[in-house]
Design a protein around this motif. Structure first.
Motif, PDB file in Angstrom:
ATOM      1  N   HIS A 175      21.774  32.079   3.651  1.00 44.73           N
ATOM      2  CA  HIS A 175      21.509  31.425   2.359  1.00 44.73           C
ATOM      3  C   HIS A 175      20.016  31.164   2.201  1.00 44.73           C
ATOM      4  CE1 HIS A 175      25.756  30.815   1.496  1.00 44.73           C
ATOM      5  NE2 HIS A 175      25.888  30.544   2.788  1.00 44.73           N
ATOM      6  N   SER A 176      19.608  30.866   0.971  1.00 42.65           N
ATOM      7  CA  SER A 176      18.209  30.481   0.731  1.00 42.65           C
ATOM      8  C   SER A 176      18.141  29.771  -0.608  1.00 42.65           C
ATOM      9  CB  SER A 176      17.293  31.708   0.685  1.00 42.65           C
ATOM     10  OG  SER A 176      17.409  32.338  -0.577  1.00 42.65           O
ATOM     11  N   CYS A 177      16.985  29.225  -0.913  1.00 43.13           N
ATOM     12  CA  CYS A 177      16.765  28.689  -2.259  1.00 43.13           C
ATOM     13  C   CYS A 177      15.742  29.566  -2.968  1.00 43.13           C
ATOM     14  CB  CYS A 177      16.325  27.222  -2.204  1.00 43.13           C
ATOM     15  SG  CYS A 177      14.583  26.984  -1.820  1.00 43.13           S
ATOM     16  N   VAL A 178      15.460  29.200  -4.225  1.00 41.55           N
ATOM     17  CA  VAL A 178      14.565  30.043  -5.031  1.00 41.55           C
ATOM     18  C   VAL A 178      13.158  30.129  -4.459  1.00 41.55           C
ATOM     19  CG1 VAL A 178      15.755  29.801  -7.236  1.00 41.55           C
ATOM     20  CG2 VAL A 178      14.099  28.076  -6.549  1.00 41.55           C
ATOM     21  N   LYS A 179      12.714  29.070  -3.798  1.00 42.80           N
ATOM     22  CA  LYS A 179      11.323  29.089  -3.315  1.00 42.80           C
ATOM     23  C   LYS A 179      11.154  30.159  -2.235  1.00 42.80           C
ATOM     24  CE  LYS A 179      11.168  24.592  -2.449  1.00 42.80           C
ATOM     25  NZ  LYS A 179      12.219  23.834  -3.143  1.00 42.80           N
ATOM     26  N   GLY A 180      12.000  30.095  -1.219  1.00 47.28           N
ATOM     27  CA  GLY A 180      11.864  31.059  -0.127  1.00 47.28           C
ATOM     28  C   GLY A 180      12.077  32.478  -0.585  1.00 47.28           C
ATOM     29  N   ARG A 181      12.976  32.649  -1.530  1.00 46.64           N
ATOM     30  CA  ARG A 181      13.337  34.004  -1.933  1.00 46.64           C
ATOM     31  C   ARG A 181      12.303  34.614  -2.879  1.00 46.64           C
ATOM     32  NH1 ARG A 181      19.260  36.424  -2.521  1.00 46.64           N
ATOM     33  NH2 ARG A 181      18.561  38.542  -2.739  1.00 46.64           N
TER      34      ARG A 181
ATOM     35  N   HIS B 123      15.523  20.018   0.053  1.00 43.24           N
ATOM     36  CA  HIS B 123      16.003  20.809   1.205  1.00 43.24           C
ATOM     37  C   HIS B 123      17.261  21.547   0.756  1.00 43.24           C
ATOM     38  CE1 HIS B 123      13.729  17.410   2.820  1.00 43.24           C
ATOM     39  NE2 HIS B 123      13.316  18.265   3.716  1.00 43.24           N
ATOM     40  N   PRO B 124      17.101  22.466  -0.219  1.00 38.81           N
ATOM     41  CA  PRO B 124      18.261  22.943  -0.975  1.00 38.81           C
ATOM     42  C   PRO B 124      19.354  23.597  -0.132  1.00 38.81           C
ATOM     43  CG  PRO B 124      16.204  23.593  -2.017  1.00 38.81           C
ATOM     44  CD  PRO B 124      15.845  23.022  -0.686  1.00 38.81           C
ATOM     45  N   VAL B 125      18.997  24.362   0.881  1.00 46.62           N
ATOM     46  CA  VAL B 125      20.051  25.032   1.646  1.00 46.62           C
ATOM     47  C   VAL B 125      20.874  24.001   2.424  1.00 46.62           C
ATOM     48  CG1 VAL B 125      20.443  26.571   3.620  1.00 46.62           C
ATOM     49  CG2 VAL B 125      18.998  27.299   1.723  1.00 46.62           C
ATOM     50  N   PHE B 126      20.214  22.993   2.961  1.00 46.58           N
ATOM     51  CA  PHE B 126      20.986  21.941   3.634  1.00 46.58           C
ATOM     52  C   PHE B 126      21.737  21.094   2.600  1.00 46.58           C
ATOM     53  CE2 PHE B 126      21.703  17.799   5.609  1.00 46.58           C
ATOM     54  CZ  PHE B 126      22.559  18.226   6.614  1.00 46.58           C
TER      55      PHE B 126
ATOM     56  N   THR C 225      10.301  33.639   9.030  1.00 43.05           N
ATOM     57  CA  THR C 225      10.834  32.323   8.684  1.00 43.05           C
ATOM     58  C   THR C 225      10.118  31.779   7.456  1.00 43.05           C
ATOM     59  OG1 THR C 225      11.223  31.932  11.031  1.00 43.05           O
ATOM     60  CG2 THR C 225      11.267  30.007   9.613  1.00 43.05           C
ATOM     61  N   CYS C 226      10.882  31.170   6.556  1.00 38.72           N
ATOM     62  CA  CYS C 226      10.312  30.613   5.317  1.00 38.72           C
ATOM     63  C   CYS C 226       9.233  29.582   5.645  1.00 38.72           C
ATOM     64  CB  CYS C 226      11.415  29.955   4.500  1.00 38.72           C
ATOM     65  SG  CYS C 226      10.812  29.219   2.954  1.00 38.72           S
ATOM     66  N   ALA C 227       8.199  29.574   4.824  1.00 43.04           N
ATOM     67  CA  ALA C 227       7.082  28.650   5.068  1.00 43.04           C
ATOM     68  C   ALA C 227       7.078  27.492   4.072  1.00 43.04           C
ATOM     69  CB  ALA C 227       5.763  29.410   5.006  1.00 43.04           C
ATOM     70  N   TYR C 228       8.209  27.200   3.456  1.00 43.93           N
ATOM     71  CA  TYR C 228       8.236  26.032   2.563  1.00 43.93           C
ATOM     72  C   TYR C 228       8.816  24.809   3.266  1.00 43.93           C
ATOM     73  CZ  TYR C 228       6.454  28.522  -1.482  1.00 43.93           C
ATOM     74  OH  TYR C 228       5.646  29.208  -2.348  1.00 43.93           O
ATOM     75  N   CYS C 229      10.124  24.586   3.177  1.00 43.14           N
ATOM     76  CA  CYS C 229      10.602  23.280   3.649  1.00 43.14           C
ATOM     77  C   CYS C 229      11.106  23.320   5.090  1.00 43.14           C
ATOM     78  CB  CYS C 229      11.665  22.726   2.706  1.00 43.14           C
ATOM     79  SG  CYS C 229      13.339  23.284   3.049  1.00 43.14           S
ATOM     80  N   GLY C 230      11.471  22.148   5.596  1.00 44.61           N
ATOM     81  CA  GLY C 230      11.860  21.998   6.990  1.00 44.61           C
ATOM     82  C   GLY C 230      13.227  22.544   7.338  1.00 44.61           C
ATOM     83  N   VAL C 231      13.949  23.137   6.361  1.00 41.21           N
ATOM     84  CA  VAL C 231      15.220  23.772   6.716  1.00 41.21           C
ATOM     85  C   VAL C 231      14.952  24.979   7.610  1.00 41.21           C
ATOM     86  CG1 VAL C 231      17.287  24.939   5.838  1.00 41.21           C
ATOM     87  CG2 VAL C 231      16.401  22.932   4.639  1.00 41.21           C
ATOM     88  N   GLY C 232      13.890  25.738   7.286  1.00 47.41           N
ATOM     89  CA  GLY C 232      13.523  26.867   8.147  1.00 47.41           C
ATOM     90  C   GLY C 232      14.439  28.065   7.991  1.00 47.41           C
ATOM     91  N   CYS C 233      14.668  28.492   6.758  1.00 51.44           N
ATOM     92  CA  CYS C 233      15.546  29.652   6.532  1.00 51.44           C
ATOM     93  C   CYS C 233      14.886  30.919   7.085  1.00 51.44           C
ATOM     94  CB  CYS C 233      15.823  29.835   5.046  1.00 51.44           C
ATOM     95  SG  CYS C 233      16.717  28.444   4.329  1.00 51.44           S
ATOM     96  N   ALA C 234      15.707  31.764   7.718  1.00 52.51           N
ATOM     97  CA  ALA C 234      15.212  33.048   8.221  1.00 52.51           C
ATOM     98  C   ALA C 234      15.409  34.104   7.132  1.00 52.51           C
ATOM     99  CB  ALA C 234      15.967  33.436   9.481  1.00 52.51           C
ATOM    100  N   PHE C 235      14.430  34.978   7.004  1.00 52.49           N
ATOM    101  CA  PHE C 235      14.447  36.018   5.967  1.00 52.49           C
ATOM    102  C   PHE C 235      14.169  37.376   6.577  1.00 52.49           C
ATOM    103  CE2 PHE C 235      13.863  32.431   3.177  1.00 52.49           C
ATOM    104  CZ  PHE C 235      14.426  32.832   1.968  1.00 52.49           C
ATOM    105  N   ARG C 236      14.684  38.406   5.903  1.00 55.49           N
ATOM    106  CA  ARG C 236      14.232  39.773   6.155  1.00 55.49           C
ATOM    107  C   ARG C 236      13.198  40.077   5.090  1.00 55.49           C
ATOM    108  NH1 ARG C 236      17.548  43.985   7.929  1.00 55.49           N
ATOM    109  NH2 ARG C 236      17.157  45.020   5.948  1.00 55.49           N
TER     110      ARG C 236
HETATM  111 FE1  SF4 Z   1      12.646  27.931   2.276  1.00 55.89          FE
HETATM  112 FE2  SF4 Z   1      14.370  27.017   0.451  1.00 55.89          FE
HETATM  113 FE3  SF4 Z   1      15.187  27.551   2.919  1.00 55.89          FE
HETATM  114 FE4  SF4 Z   1      13.645  25.455   2.434  1.00 55.89          FE
HETATM  115  S1  SF4 Z   1      15.742  25.740   1.700  1.00 55.89           S
HETATM  116  S2  SF4 Z   1      13.401  26.902   4.118  1.00 55.89           S
HETATM  117  S3  SF4 Z   1      12.304  26.236   0.822  1.00 55.89           S
HETATM  118  S4  SF4 Z   1      14.418  29.037   1.436  1.00 55.89           S
END
Ligand code: SF4
Length: 694
Positions: A48-54, A184-187, A14-25
């Motif tokens: 989906h994700s944003c640039v930070k998580g990816r 909270h880019p994905v939301f 799980t992404c460690a940036y914002c509170g959206v909590g995107c899941a990643f492989r």
């Molecule tokens: Fe991470 Fe971006 Fe998703 Fe937030 S929106 S959890 S920063 S990938």
């Protein structure tokens, strides 16, 4: 990003940036992380994700990482690299000595919203059961503590009411004090999608954010309020709803305390709370407020989303309660498409609050003064707990300056850079006999530390994060910790060195303890987490598959509580010396104080903090885009470049707080929320003058 060949395996985390909590492989080749790919089965992000998580994970291997413990007797001494045994022994000796000489209440600590639930739970347990005080706090103090107070008071629990999917059923969004497309880019993208499909949005924000107007998107109404007047705007919206007979009285009679509603309705109906009367305060045209109120009350499913532009005010808690009042008054609670939703800033700020990080609450938001709750924890932990609430972060710093607070353990939080009134923070830290910093980097706070314990990144640990929609998701170890230990193991080492007898061997055991002691987590265990069930709490006998929507049949507290929220102007006033109001926010490519995003090895992240200023104010000061300016307030001053733009109104300036060179919090005040001490970052009277540069 360097892509090295074809990945051989993937670990879901799980992404460690914002509170959206995107899941990643996290895709691996051998022991090397090759790339982060948003996971299509992630229930918060749906691929989906944003640039930070990816892309912004390179900090895990950055040369600035400190991987060896360090100690020093005085903060003026050079650091001495030592073994883990010596560092933990050094810290434990100081803690034990201070406790013997000054008592348990001279000790405290800060949990991190960047760490896992299990790590956060252990830090507050260390402080309460090991140190013997309730002086535990968390960075939510400076962001969403008013959400805790406001939603607990009105609804009975401190959490957003909806899942993110609920936005697909929303007809009218009321967005206040949040900029989701950046923070909270994905939301934010999800909101945009719903708007393109026909949803409407009312934006309450001093700035013309993207959701006010961007390609294919135009807000139904933008209420560009004067910073510091949220309560006045929300009260004037409520005035229109009540006086024009638009309140959902059937819902209110059934679900809320009717007498309290009537008191509130009488209050908001007063002439002094009309949009026309308050226009002079809010600077929002009365007719715009009236139209926005009518749309929200009659436009179908109405959902309120908010961020730190609500909470970081002297009336932060009042604003949260005003939002809850509005949702109840329009019947917008307890089903899909509606609700009240704080957009949590950090990946695990919801979890840090759930885990008992606040000085007055044990895990699960139960007050420390309740004997039955204390007894439950005392029996499980085998200790006696202090029945008195402990100190909040600002109070710990005050007490340190006064000489009664002597030592602090800070996990994953750079309070010198992120907390307001930097001078006061440094004075408090400098006055302590022992500051233990447990972090990835030698951060600004570490200048005042006696012990530095290297931390581990989210890629180096197992555990869980809880996102803004209460979803508990797996964090999995992708690589071995560079320092040799996960953060929960370091806390355990320290606990045992001061006399505790902990023997956790996996975070799943800590999660079992959380489930045993916290009713909302009773149905969670590591097997369910590891199976990627991604459940939303409460998860228990009543809701074995979790709770996407809260308060469906009744509020957690029983009847919903209307609270009269009188507008009280902030003490921070403009005048001839400081004629402008500064407010702050984030940009998409940076995260908070930038400790991680600035260390990604990619130039995209190396932007500087910029001051946005209206053309009229810029012309009056003879400054143009790109010029350096001095930004000064009653607290301090800093230098940064200016961007001339009409995104901000005349009289208002705006900047971000991502760079240590700028240290925007040098200028912020020590005003804070009346109920929670959350700092008033969003309103500072300032002067801007031309400068030759830093
Ligand atoms: Fe991470 Fe971006 Fe998703 Fe937030 S929106 S959890 S920063 S990938």
């Amino acid at each position: 990003v360097t892509v090295i060949g074809k990945p051989e395996r993937a670990v879901v985390t799980t992404c460690a940036y914002c509170g959206v909590g995107c899941a990643f492989r996290a895709e691996m080749k051998g022991e090397q992380l090759v790339r982060m790919v948003p996971w299509k089965d992630g229930k918060a992000n749906h691929g989906h994700s944003c640039v930070k998580g990816r892309f912004a994970w390179g900090y895990a291997n950055h040369k600035d990482r400190i991987t060896k413990p360090m100690v020093r007797e005085k903060i003026t001494d050079p650091w001495r690299e030592v073994s883990w045994d010596e560092a933990i022994g050094f810290a434990a000796d100081k803690i034990k000595t201070i406790k013997a000489e000054h008592g348990a209440r001279a000790l405290g600590g800060i949990t991190s919203s960047r760490c896992t639930n299990e790590e956060t739970f252990l830090v507050q347990k260390l402080i309460r059961a090991g140190f013997g005080s309730n002086n535990t706090d968390t960075c939510a103090r400076v962001c969403h503590s008013p959400t805790g107070f406001g939603l607990s008071t009105t609804f009975g629990t401190s959490a957003g009411t909806q899942n993110f999917d609920s936005a697909e059923k929303t007809d009218v969004f009321l967005l206040i004090g949040a900029n989701p497309t950046d923070a909270h880019p994905v939301f934010g993208s999800r909101m945009k999608k719903r708007l393109r499909e026909g949803g409407k949005i009312i934006v309450v924000d001093p700035r013309r954010i993207d959701l006010v107007k961007s390609p294919h998107i135009e807000a139904a109404h933008h209420l560009p309020l004067q910073p510091g007047t949220n309560v006045a705007v929300l009260t004037s919206i409520a005035h229109v709803i009540v006086t024009e007979g638009l309140a959902a009285e059937d819902f209110i009679r059934e679900r809320c305390d009717w007498d309290e509603y009537q008191d509130w309705a009488r209050f908001v109906s007063q002439e002094k709370n009309s949009p026309e009367f308050l226009e002079a305060v809010t600077r929002v045209p009365a007719e715009t407020v009236r139209e926005a109120a009518r749309l929200f009350a009659t436009g179908g499913n109405g959902a309120i989303y908010y961020g730190l532009g609500v909470t970081e005010h002297s009336q932060g808690s009042s604003t949260v309660m005003a939002i809850a009042n509005l949702a109840m008054a329009t019947g917008n609670i307890g089903r899909e498409g509606v609700g009240v939703n704080p957009l949590r800033g950090q990946n695990n700020v919801q979890g840090a609050c759930d885990m008992g990080s606040f000085p007055h609450e044990l895990p699960g938001y139960r007050h420390i003064s309740q004997p039955d709750v204390r007894e439950l924890f005392e029996n499980d932990w085998g200790v006696k707990l202090d029945p008195e609430p402990g100190l909040r972060i600002p109070n710990m710093l005050d007490a340190a300056v006064d000489g009664s607070f002597k030592a602090i353990y800070i996990q994953g939080e750079d309070i010198l850079q992120s907390d307001p009134d930097t001078k006061h923070v440094s004075a408090g830290l400098a006055a302590m006999d022992c500051v233990i910093v447990h972090d990835l980097f030698l951060n600004e706070t570490a200048h005042y530390a006696h012990v530095f314990l290297p931390g581990s990144t989210f890629l180096e640990k197992n555990g869980t994060f809880t996102n803004a929609e209460r979803r508990v998701q797996a964090v999995r170890k992708v690589m071995e910790p560079a320092n040799g230990y996960e953060d929960w193991e370091v806390t355990q080492l320290l606990a045992n060195a001061i006399g505790c007898e902990w023997s956790y061997t996996h975070p799943g055991q800590i999660l079992d303890e959380i489930a045993r002691l916290t009713p909302g987590f009773a149905g969670l265990n590591w097997d369910r987490v590891d199976a990627n069930e991604q459940l939303q709490w409460p998860v228990n006998d009543k809701a074995p598959q979790g709770s996407p929507i809260m308060h469906v049949d009744g509020f957690v507290r029983g009847k919903g509580k209307f609270v009269v929220t009188e507008y009280v102007p902030t003490d921070e006033k403009t005048g001839p010396r400081f004629p402008l109001l500064l407010t702050t926010g984030r940009i998409l490519s940076q995260y908070n104080v930038g400790a991680q995003t600035r260390r990604t090895g990619n130039n995209v992240w190396h932007e500087e903090d910029i001051l946005e200023m209206h053309p009229t104010d810029a012309e009056n000061r003879m400054v143009s885009t790109g010029d350096f300016v001095k930004l000064a307030s009653r607290s301090g001053e800093t230098t940064l470049r200016v961007l001339v733009t009409d995104r901000v109104a005349p009289g208002v300036v705006y900047t971000t707080f991502h760079h240590p060179n700028t240290q925007a919090n040098v200028v912020t005040t020590d005003n804070s929320d009346w109920a929670t001490n959350c700092p008033e970052y969003k309103v500072t009277a300032v002067q801007v003058t031309p400068s030759n540069g830093p």
